[in-house]
Design a protein around this motif. Sequence first.
Motif, PDB file in Angstrom:
ATOM      1  N   PRO A  21       0.813  -1.229   0.000  1.00 39.12           N
ATOM      2  CA  PRO A  21       0.000   0.000   0.000  1.00 39.12           C
ATOM      3  C   PRO A  21       0.846   1.280   0.000  1.00 39.12           C
ATOM      4  N   LEU A  22       2.066   1.189   0.463  1.00 35.84           N
ATOM      5  CA  LEU A  22       2.945   2.369   0.531  1.00 35.84           C
ATOM      6  C   LEU A  22       3.893   2.455  -0.661  1.00 35.84           C
ATOM      7  N   ARG A  23       3.806   1.505  -1.567  1.00 39.18           N
ATOM      8  CA  ARG A  23       4.785   1.392  -2.654  1.00 39.18           C
ATOM      9  C   ARG A  23       4.903   2.683  -3.472  1.00 39.18           C
ATOM     10  N   ASP A  24       3.789   3.291  -3.854  1.00 38.74           N
ATOM     11  CA  ASP A  24       3.854   4.515  -4.668  1.00 38.74           C
ATOM     12  C   ASP A  24       4.534   5.652  -3.913  1.00 38.74           C
ATOM     13  N   GLU A  25       4.207   5.779  -2.645  1.00 34.26           N
ATOM     14  CA  GLU A  25       4.825   6.839  -1.839  1.00 34.26           C
ATOM     15  C   GLU A  25       6.322   6.585  -1.678  1.00 34.26           C
ATOM     16  N   LEU A  26       6.675   5.335  -1.411  1.00 31.97           N
ATOM     17  CA  LEU A  26       8.090   4.993  -1.259  1.00 31.97           C
ATOM     18  C   LEU A  26       8.841   5.177  -2.571  1.00 31.97           C
ATOM     19  N   HIS A  27       8.200   4.844  -3.677  1.00 33.80           N
ATOM     20  CA  HIS A  27       8.811   5.039  -4.990  1.00 33.80           C
ATOM     21  C   HIS A  27       9.164   6.515  -5.183  1.00 33.80           C
ATOM     22  N   ALA A  28       8.250   7.398  -4.865  1.00 40.71           N
ATOM     23  CA  ALA A  28       8.498   8.836  -4.979  1.00 40.71           C
ATOM     24  C   ALA A  28       9.623   9.272  -4.043  1.00 40.71           C
ATOM     25  N   ASN A  29       9.628   8.720  -2.834  1.00 39.14           N
ATOM     26  CA  ASN A  29      10.698   9.054  -1.883  1.00 39.14           C
ATOM     27  C   ASN A  29      12.051   8.560  -2.381  1.00 39.14           C
ATOM     28  N   PHE A  30      12.097   7.346  -2.915  1.00 44.08           N
ATOM     29  CA  PHE A  30      13.354   6.823  -3.460  1.00 44.08           C
ATOM     30  C   PHE A  30      13.870   7.737  -4.571  1.00 44.08           C
ATOM     31  N   ARG A  31      12.965   8.137  -5.466  1.00 44.95           N
ATOM     32  CA  ARG A  31      13.356   9.000  -6.584  1.00 44.95           C
ATOM     33  C   ARG A  31      13.924  10.321  -6.062  1.00 44.95           C
TER      34      ARG A  31
END
Length: 81
Positions: A21-31
């Motif tokens: 569920p947090l994947r999209d948010e984490l993806h943005a944070n990683f970027r």
Amino acid sequence: MRSIEDIAARLAQALPPQVAPLRDELHANFRTILQGQLARLDLVPREEFEAAREMLAHTRRKLDALEAQVAALEAERDSGG
């Protein structure tokens, strides 16, 4: 070379299923983190690097020619010519 987006996506996909569920948010944070860290590395664009490399190669060729010319003049001087 992989783009920042590709690396961030791979990191997000490597996360365990529990955090899906947090994947999209984490993806943005990683970027964002990757972009920030790369900006701190003080990298130069490839075009700028290639131009500097060519200028250095040209300077090296001129230096080699000048060294050969000086050696020839010294040899001429030493032989009494």
